[in-house]
Design an enzyme around this catalytic site. Sequence first.
Site, PDB file in Angstrom:
ATOM      1  N   ARG A  27      18.968   2.987   2.050  1.00 35.98           N
ATOM      2  CA  ARG A  27      19.260   2.083   0.939  1.00 35.98           C
ATOM      3  C   ARG A  27      20.703   2.249   0.468  1.00 35.98           C
ATOM      4  O   ARG A  27      21.413   1.257   0.251  1.00 35.98           O
ATOM      5  CB  ARG A  27      18.287   2.362  -0.213  1.00 35.98           C
ATOM      6  CG  ARG A  27      18.560   1.507  -1.443  1.00 35.98           C
ATOM      7  CD  ARG A  27      17.367   1.466  -2.377  1.00 35.98           C
ATOM      8  NE  ARG A  27      16.871   2.797  -2.707  1.00 35.98           N
ATOM      9  CZ  ARG A  27      15.757   3.003  -3.419  1.00 35.98           C
ATOM     10  NH1 ARG A  27      15.043   1.979  -3.854  1.00 35.98           N
ATOM     11  NH2 ARG A  27      15.365   4.219  -3.693  1.00 35.98           N
ATOM     12  N   ARG A  45       2.524   8.381  -2.035  1.00 35.52           N
ATOM     13  CA  ARG A  45       1.400   9.178  -2.519  1.00 35.52           C
ATOM     14  C   ARG A  45       0.851  10.033  -1.387  1.00 35.52           C
ATOM     15  O   ARG A  45       0.995   9.721  -0.209  1.00 35.52           O
ATOM     16  CB  ARG A  45       0.304   8.294  -3.101  1.00 35.52           C
ATOM     17  CG  ARG A  45      -0.362   7.369  -2.089  1.00 35.52           C
ATOM     18  CD  ARG A  45      -1.741   7.894  -1.696  1.00 35.52           C
ATOM     19  NE  ARG A  45      -2.374   7.013  -0.712  1.00 35.52           N
ATOM     20  CZ  ARG A  45      -2.331   7.228   0.588  1.00 35.52           C
ATOM     21  NH1 ARG A  45      -1.627   8.247   1.064  1.00 35.52           N
ATOM     22  NH2 ARG A  45      -2.948   6.426   1.443  1.00 35.52           N
ATOM     23  N   LYS A  55     -13.182  10.743   2.007  1.00 31.76           N
ATOM     24  CA  LYS A  55     -12.912   9.898   3.169  1.00 31.76           C
ATOM     25  C   LYS A  55     -13.435  10.561   4.441  1.00 31.76           C
ATOM     26  O   LYS A  55     -13.976   9.881   5.337  1.00 31.76           O
ATOM     27  CB  LYS A  55     -11.423   9.610   3.297  1.00 31.76           C
ATOM     28  CG  LYS A  55     -11.094   8.600   4.389  1.00 31.76           C
ATOM     29  CD  LYS A  55      -9.783   7.898   4.152  1.00 31.76           C
ATOM     30  CE  LYS A  55      -9.613   6.705   5.073  1.00 31.76           C
ATOM     31  NZ  LYS A  55      -8.388   5.935   4.783  1.00 31.76           N
ATOM     32  N   ALA A  56     -13.285  11.885   4.548  1.00 30.89           N
ATOM     33  CA  ALA A  56     -13.807  12.596   5.713  1.00 30.89           C
ATOM     34  C   ALA A  56     -15.322  12.443   5.803  1.00 30.89           C
ATOM     35  O   ALA A  56     -15.885  12.273   6.899  1.00 30.89           O
ATOM     36  CB  ALA A  56     -13.419  14.070   5.648  1.00 30.89           C
ATOM     37  N   ARG A  58     -17.112   9.891   4.532  1.00 24.06           N
ATOM     38  CA  ARG A  58     -17.427   8.508   4.895  1.00 24.06           C
ATOM     39  C   ARG A  58     -17.276   8.286   6.395  1.00 24.06           C
ATOM     40  O   ARG A  58     -18.014   7.501   6.991  1.00 24.06           O
ATOM     41  CB  ARG A  58     -16.536   7.532   4.117  1.00 24.06           C
ATOM     42  CG  ARG A  58     -16.846   7.438   2.641  1.00 24.06           C
ATOM     43  CD  ARG A  58     -16.191   6.200   2.028  1.00 24.06           C
ATOM     44  NE  ARG A  58     -14.761   6.151   2.225  1.00 24.06           N
ATOM     45  CZ  ARG A  58     -13.867   6.700   1.401  1.00 24.06           C
ATOM     46  NH1 ARG A  58     -14.282   7.368   0.317  1.00 24.06           N
ATOM     47  NH2 ARG A  58     -12.570   6.586   1.637  1.00 24.06           N
ATOM     48  N   GLU A 141       1.802   7.074   6.829  1.00 22.94           N
ATOM     49  CA  GLU A 141       1.601   5.630   6.956  1.00 22.94           C
ATOM     50  C   GLU A 141       2.668   4.904   6.142  1.00 22.94           C
ATOM     51  O   GLU A 141       2.857   5.189   4.953  1.00 22.94           O
ATOM     52  CB  GLU A 141       0.224   5.211   6.465  1.00 22.94           C
ATOM     53  CG  GLU A 141      -0.021   3.713   6.646  1.00 22.94           C
ATOM     54  CD  GLU A 141      -1.333   3.244   6.046  1.00 22.94           C
ATOM     55  OE1 GLU A 141      -2.216   2.830   6.811  1.00 22.94           O
ATOM     56  OE2 GLU A 141      -1.459   3.301   4.814  1.00 22.94           O
ATOM     57  N   ALA A 153      -1.276  -8.317  -3.339  1.00 20.96           N
ATOM     58  CA  ALA A 153      -2.127  -7.198  -2.929  1.00 20.96           C
ATOM     59  C   ALA A 153      -2.574  -6.379  -4.132  1.00 20.96           C
ATOM     60  O   ALA A 153      -3.718  -5.919  -4.199  1.00 20.96           O
ATOM     61  CB  ALA A 153      -1.382  -6.317  -1.931  1.00 20.96           C
ATOM     62  N   GLU A 156      -5.215  -8.428  -5.997  1.00 16.51           N
ATOM     63  CA  GLU A 156      -6.450  -8.457  -5.227  1.00 16.51           C
ATOM     64  C   GLU A 156      -7.206  -7.139  -5.347  1.00 16.51           C
ATOM     65  O   GLU A 156      -8.433  -7.102  -5.485  1.00 16.51           O
ATOM     66  CB  GLU A 156      -6.121  -8.759  -3.765  1.00 16.51           C
ATOM     67  CG  GLU A 156      -7.323  -9.097  -2.889  1.00 16.51           C
ATOM     68  CD  GLU A 156      -7.733  -7.951  -1.991  1.00 16.51           C
ATOM     69  OE1 GLU A 156      -8.658  -8.155  -1.192  1.00 16.51           O
ATOM     70  OE2 GLU A 156      -7.152  -6.846  -2.119  1.00 16.51           O
TER      71      GLU A 156
END
Length: 221
Positions: A27, A45, A55-56, A58, A141, A153, A156
């Site tokens: 930037r 984050r 999450k693991a 699920r 990510e 987003a 939503e």
Amino acid sequence: MRDELRRFLMEYQFAVDEMLTKVAILRDEFVYLHRHNPIEHVNSRVKSVDSLLNKAARRQLPVDLPSIREGITDIAGIRITCAFTSDAYRVLDSLTSQRDVQVLTIKDYIANPKPNGYRSLHAVVSVPVFLSTGPVDVTVELQLRTVAMDFWASAEHKIFYKFAGRVPAGLVDELAEAAAIAADLDRRMEELHIEVHGTTGPDDPDLEIDDAVLGYFLNNR
């Protein structure tokens, strides 16, 4: 186990810090050399221990660090918001072209939006984190989107959270329509930008978008 996970998550925070440094350098370079800043906002984050364990569970992953490292690629995330669609592609190309950044996957939801209208560039990359015990490759990510895409987003997400995922069909249709309006706004603003500045950034012939770069992301999603 929780102590091990906290230590484990530190690696992901270090990876985020590494990528944020790259973004900040990029930037500042654009502002100083090109008088054009393609980056509007940056957010990051790292998942909490509880979020990671949920999450693991699920995904029915074994609760061990190698399985979690391999099975969950969004433990660390960085979202980069750009003014124009072309800027999103340009910034992603600049980041993924660096020698110590290994591209694992790229998904182009701008060229191919999700059925609900979601548009964004997603990339999973791996960067080395140098610890006292040696280097560790850590995944991060990346999400790149325009201001209009980000606004849609965010709205939503709040609506789906409000209805616990069971959004009335009428609202789903309205969200899809709003996504199309946001996409049209991005297209019009890009056209205005090109009309004023040409296909490059202000006063900088070196910022022309490489058709080969755009073609890569369109054909390798």
